[in-house]
Design an enzyme around this catalytic site. Structure first.
Site, PDB file in Angstrom:
ATOM      1  N   HIS A 484       0.825  -1.204   0.000  1.00 16.00           N
ATOM      2  CA  HIS A 484       0.000   0.000   0.000  1.00 16.00           C
ATOM      3  C   HIS A 484       0.859   1.254   0.000  1.00 16.00           C
ATOM      4  O   HIS A 484       0.528   2.259  -0.605  1.00 16.00           O
ATOM      5  CB  HIS A 484      -0.896   0.004   1.248  1.00 16.00           C
ATOM      6  CG  HIS A 484      -2.135  -0.815   1.052  1.00 16.00           C
ATOM      7  ND1 HIS A 484      -2.776  -1.438   2.081  1.00 16.00           N
ATOM      8  CD2 HIS A 484      -2.821  -1.106  -0.060  1.00 16.00           C
ATOM      9  CE1 HIS A 484      -3.832  -2.075   1.604  1.00 16.00           C
ATOM     10  NE2 HIS A 484      -3.869  -1.888   0.304  1.00 16.00           N
ATOM     11  N   CYS A 792       1.329  -2.587 -23.707  1.00 20.46           N
ATOM     12  CA  CYS A 792       0.797  -1.912 -22.515  1.00 20.46           C
ATOM     13  C   CYS A 792       1.633  -2.188 -21.265  1.00 20.46           C
ATOM     14  O   CYS A 792       1.325  -1.733 -20.179  1.00 20.46           O
ATOM     15  CB  CYS A 792      -0.662  -2.286 -22.277  1.00 20.46           C
ATOM     16  SG  CYS A 792      -0.919  -4.037 -22.009  1.00 20.46           S
TER      17      CYS A 792
HETATM   18  C1  PEP Z   1       2.008  -6.761 -18.257  1.00 21.42           C
HETATM   19  O1  PEP Z   1       2.157  -7.893 -17.777  1.00 21.42           O
HETATM   20  O2  PEP Z   1       2.885  -6.166 -18.913  1.00 21.42           O
HETATM   21  C2  PEP Z   1       0.739  -6.032 -18.032  1.00 21.42           C
HETATM   22  C3  PEP Z   1       0.486  -4.880 -18.623  1.00 21.42           C
HETATM   23  O3  PEP Z   1      -0.125  -6.575 -17.160  1.00 21.42           O
HETATM   24  P1  PEP Z   1       0.004  -6.406 -15.565  1.00 21.42           P
HETATM   25  O4  PEP Z   1       1.207  -5.543 -15.304  1.00 21.42           O
HETATM   26  O5  PEP Z   1      -1.268  -5.820 -15.099  1.00 21.42           O
HETATM   27  O6  PEP Z   1       0.215  -7.833 -15.150  1.00 21.42           O
END
Ligand code: PEP
Ligand code: MG
Length: 876
Positions: A484, A792
């Site tokens: 947190h 992403c």
């Molecule tokens: C990733 O694994 O790069 C991703 C965007 O998902 P998360 O970070 O939410 O696992």
């Protein structure tokens, strides 16, 4: 001189090692100092051998050799513990000389140890001798002296008057009614140890009896009725445990629990031999090293002066008044704390900060934890004051949690300490009006200007109420990127480093340091040149930020005209306005799990619908909103979604696998998304797809729900974050409308490095050519089927990775909101043709270092992680 009976004298404990006598209260470990394990004495040893303080039977032989337990014929359970935190040495430096159930005579060697080795690798060599069952005796006397020699009389345990006559003979435990009954040591064969389900079974059996029932493992024990406490013991396969029962129905209770424990054994594989680790992967710090490393809890770079925030101990009265008085006092203090937390939560909610608000909401729930309340109630019943009982209970509970291997549960230890301190302060200082308390920092320290706060740990209250005008950065020896505290630090945009070597706690206040949290570094005593450079780069960075913001709404087009879509990673509905303001052309990743976290039940379909609808309206019909279905498991557990304890949770039930095995919850989420889809350009993305079969299964369910609702088809994509998905991308591209590369997970699975691993973090380089080749495969496969690809994961916002990703041909970058303007600005300075050449070369080299050197040569690319160089690149 041998004793007449040839037995050691009942009650007398001799020094187990030569050395300087130190009162237990001065041991720098609250477990010993607060007598949590039991009363006793500590010795700063000058010798290197632990001998038996009296005759007895070895009742605990810790596998790591740092501790030994002895049960005497007169009923005392004695623990000798060499050093502090020495369990971490996993046996190195220790030579255990005795085995479980071995009878030993006074003075017989028990452990031999290498003092130099241990002293240089652990917190302290202080050796403690404590009585685990002191409630069975009238008291403990420390015999006079400041130094002791091995074998000298040291402690006298005062036997209860009724037992004195019979002392010296081995009493069957059952005949001494004021002693707890004990089962034999039972080996747990169950492959998963005592995890949640067996712990719940044991608790259910225990609740049928009135006696006090304790499960003992090594030098730790837990109330069998408390699920948290039993799980906190982390009993694993082949561990030995024992049940202790004390009370009116002890015989029956002991029998029933022993039976239950034995029933637990399912498989009986023989234990694998433990191979000691010869080499540490992480370099050991050398004395005088001016460089500390840690985990990035919140990125950023700053310079400031060290301020050690030693958490002040709150002194409390031990003795209480009447039980009813102390109980009422505690109840009232808890009520006041709840009001304060409510005010804090409301304050953050009003300030449109639901993340911080939810943390204090969760704290309110912790104040209702039955185990904590029960523990405190029991201590008050024993005659302690409300403050003493409360302090003992919350410290015990937080220590239990802290020692758990599950990092998320361990992180909750800090939350327990936080609420514990809050109530304790009310008990000691009296109630403060709610409003005042809400605005009050829980840390009462006066921060000096421009300081970097260093602490073993910080509580969420500490961080949420920090004086931002004075505190520039945070550095803790515990914690991690998922705590947190890390979330709060990020939301406050304050650089923070976690998991730093504890030696950092010894840096003098006022020492000038550079905290480069992005790089996971703390550098001591920077020279004037380094500081000047930092100052200059910070000023440039600020200037650049302002300039980038001016052009944030413009598209990101390269010098040679290639357009990239720059979208945002979102985790809350409240972030929409800011994302738009920063130039987001849509949402590339909505991490819906944040809707499901920090609560005790799953959000309803309607709650979800409203959240998705709100976002769809904010982004409108021309900006895509990619909603990723629930991605939990691994490092993201949900309290109301019991997942089996797994040895490798990242390789187990995670992401889409959780949704497919719980179709009701999955269908509910899909319905909520579909219902909102007419409000915007909503697209659905499945996380952790590792096979075509999984994609097909998920799509069948989606299709069923869509048809049932009579809603038009929506675009369906998948995350490429598992190597099998990248390898099979050509097939997946036939059936998915788009890909989004999850480089965070892709890196951990391709390189086989846990994404949160504190020691291997530096090796987990997202620019490793193996990862780039996977991305290349996915992009080619998608494009050959006329599908688009985004990124992403974290590298999408990394200025060094951006030209390579562009060159690999990705179409979209989904990044954190604050980086949108800078990413757009950087793209505008680059030519697609150059990026393609760079990417081509990067795919050909053999190491991540070579990729990085190619990037360096490519142009002096802005390094946002060093907070401040201007974006410069090859402009022809
Ligand atoms: C990733 O694994 O790069 C991703 C965007 O998902 P998360 O970070 O939410 O696992
Ligand atoms: Mg992922």
């Amino acid at each position: 001189m041998p004793l007449p009976s040839n037995q050691s004298s009942p009650g007398l404990l001799r020094a187990p090692v030569s050395g300087i006598i130190v009162p237990l209260s001065q041991v720098p470990d609250p477990v010993f100092a607060a007598n949590i394990i039991g009363p006793g004495i500590a010795i700063d040893p000058t010798g290197e051998e632990i001998v038996a303080p009296c005759d007895g039977v070895i009742s605990q032989a810790h596998p790591s050799g740092h501790a030994v337990g002895l049960t005497t014929s007169w009923g005392a359970q004695i623990l000798i513990h060499v050093g502090l935190d020495t369990v971490k040495l996993r046996g190195r430096g220790f030579d255990p000389l005795v085995v479980l159930d071995q009878k030993v005579k006074e003075g017989e060697p028990l452990i031999r140890f290498d003092a130099d080795y241990i002293a240089t690798r652990s917190k302290s060599l202080l050796t403690e001798m404590v009585i685990l069952n002191s409630d069975q005796f009238d008291g403990l006397e420390v015999l006079p002296g400041t130094h002791t020699k091995s074998g000298d009389p040291l402690l006298r345990v005062l036997l209860k008057s009724a037992e004195k006559g019979s002392a010296g003979t081995l009493q069957p435990a059952t005949s001494a009614r004021n002693l707890a009954l004990k089962s034999e040591w039972i080996t747990i064969h169950n492959a998963t140890g005592i995890h949640a389900r067996p712990a719940a079974l044991l608790a259910a059996v225990a609740k049928r009896y009135k006696s006090k029932l304790t499960l003992v493992k090594g030098d730790r024990s837990a109330d069998v009725r408390s699920l948290i406490a039993v799980m906190g013991l982390e009993v694993a396969q082949n561990d030995q445990v024992m049940i202790q029962a004390h009370g009116p129905d002890d015989v029956d209770a002991l029998e029933a629990l022993t039976r239950e424990l034995k029933n637990l054994s399912e498989d009986h594989e023989s234990p694998a031999a433990v191979v000691p680790m010869e080499t540490e992967l992480k370099k050991e710090r050398k004395a005088g090293d001016l460089h500390f490393t840690g985990i990035t809890a919140s990125p950023g770079m700053t310079a400031g002066k060290i301020f050690q925030l030693s958490t002040q101990e709150i002194e409390v009265e031990e003795k209480g008044e009447s039980i009813s008085h102390e109980t009422a006092k505690l109840e009232k203090a808890i009520q006041v704390a709840k009001v304060q937390l409510e005010a804090l939560a409301n304050g953050f909610m009003g300030g449109n900060d639901p993340n911080r608000a939810s943390i204090f909401g969760a704290h309110q729930e912790l104040l209702e934890d039955p185990q904590l309340l029960e523990m405190a109630g029991e201590e008050i019943d024993r005659g302690y004051s409300a403050a003493f009982a409360w302090k003992l209970s919350y410290t015990t509970l937080s220590l239990q949690l802290q020692n758990l291997k599950n990092q998320l549960l361990a992180a909750r230890a800090n939350d327990v300490r936080d609420i514990g301190k809050r109530v304790l302060q009310i008990l000691v200082n009296g109630p403060v009006p709610a409003q005042e308390a809400a605005s009050q920092a829980s840390v009462t320290a006066i921060f000096p200007d421009n300081c970097i706060v260093v602490a073993e740990d910080l509580t969420p209250s500490d961080v949420a109420t920090l004086d931002r005008t004075k505190v520039l950065g945070l550095c803790t020896t515990t914690g991690g990127a998922t705590s947190h505290v890390a979330i709060l630090a990020r939301s406050l945009d304050i650089p923070a480093l976690a998991g730093v070597d504890p030696e950092v706690l010894h840096i003098a206040n006022g020492t000038l340091v550079v905290l480069d949290a992005s790089k996971g570094e703390l550098r001591l005593n920077p020279n004037a040149q380094e500081l000047q450079a930092l100052e200059k780069s910070q000023a440039q960075h600020e200037l650049q930020k302002k300039e980038d913001l001016v052009h944030a709404q413009e598209p990101a087009k390269t010098l040679d005209g290639r357009r990239f879509e720059i979208v945002a990673n979102l985790k809350a509905t409240s972030e929409a306005a800011n994302a738009l303001q920063m130039g987001a052309e849509g949402v590339g990743l909505l991490r819906t799990e944040f809707l499901f976290m920090n609560r005790t039940t799953a959000p309803t379909e309607n709650e979800q619908f409203e959240a998705y609808q709100g976002l769809a309206r904010a982004f409108g019909k021309t900006r895509p909103l990619i909603i990723r279905t629930l991605d939990v498991g691994g490092d993201k557990p949900l309290p109301y979604l019991p997942l089996p304890k797994e040895d490798n949770p990242f390789l187990g039930e995670r992401g889409i696998r959780v949704s497919l095995s719980r179709p009701a919850m999955f269908r509910e989420q899909l319905r909520a998304i579909l219902r909102a889809s007419s409000e915007g350009d909503i697209r659905i993305m499945f996380p952790m797809i590792s096979s075509l079969t999984e994609l097909r299964q998920a799509k069948v369910i989606l299709e069923e729900e869509r048809k049932a609702l009579g809603i038009a088809p929506v675009s369906v994509g998948i995350m490429i974050e598992v190597p099998s998905a990248a390898v099979m991308a050509d097939h997946l591209a036939d059936e998915a409308d788009f890909f989004s590369i999850g480089s965070n997970d892709l890196s951990q699975y391709v390189l086989a490095i846990d994404r949160g691993h504190p020691k291997l973090a530096a090796q987990a380089d997202g620019l490793d050519p193996s990862i780039l080749r996977m991305i290349d495969m996915a992009v080619r496969a998608a494009h050959s089927k006329k599908k688009w690809v985004g990124v992403c994961g974290g590298i999408a916002g990394d200025p060094k990775a951006i030209p390579v990703l562009m060159g690999l041909g990705v179409d979209e970058l989904s990044v954190s909101i604050p980086s949108i303007p800078a990413v757009k600005a950087q793209i505008r300075t680059l030519s697609q043709k150059d990026c393609e050449e760079l990417a081509h070369a990067a795919l050909e080299v053999g190491t991540a270092a070579e990729v990085r050197s190619l990037i360096e040569n490519f142009g002096r690319v802005a390094d946002k992680s060093t907070a401040g160089k201007t974006v410069e690149s090859k402009r022809n």
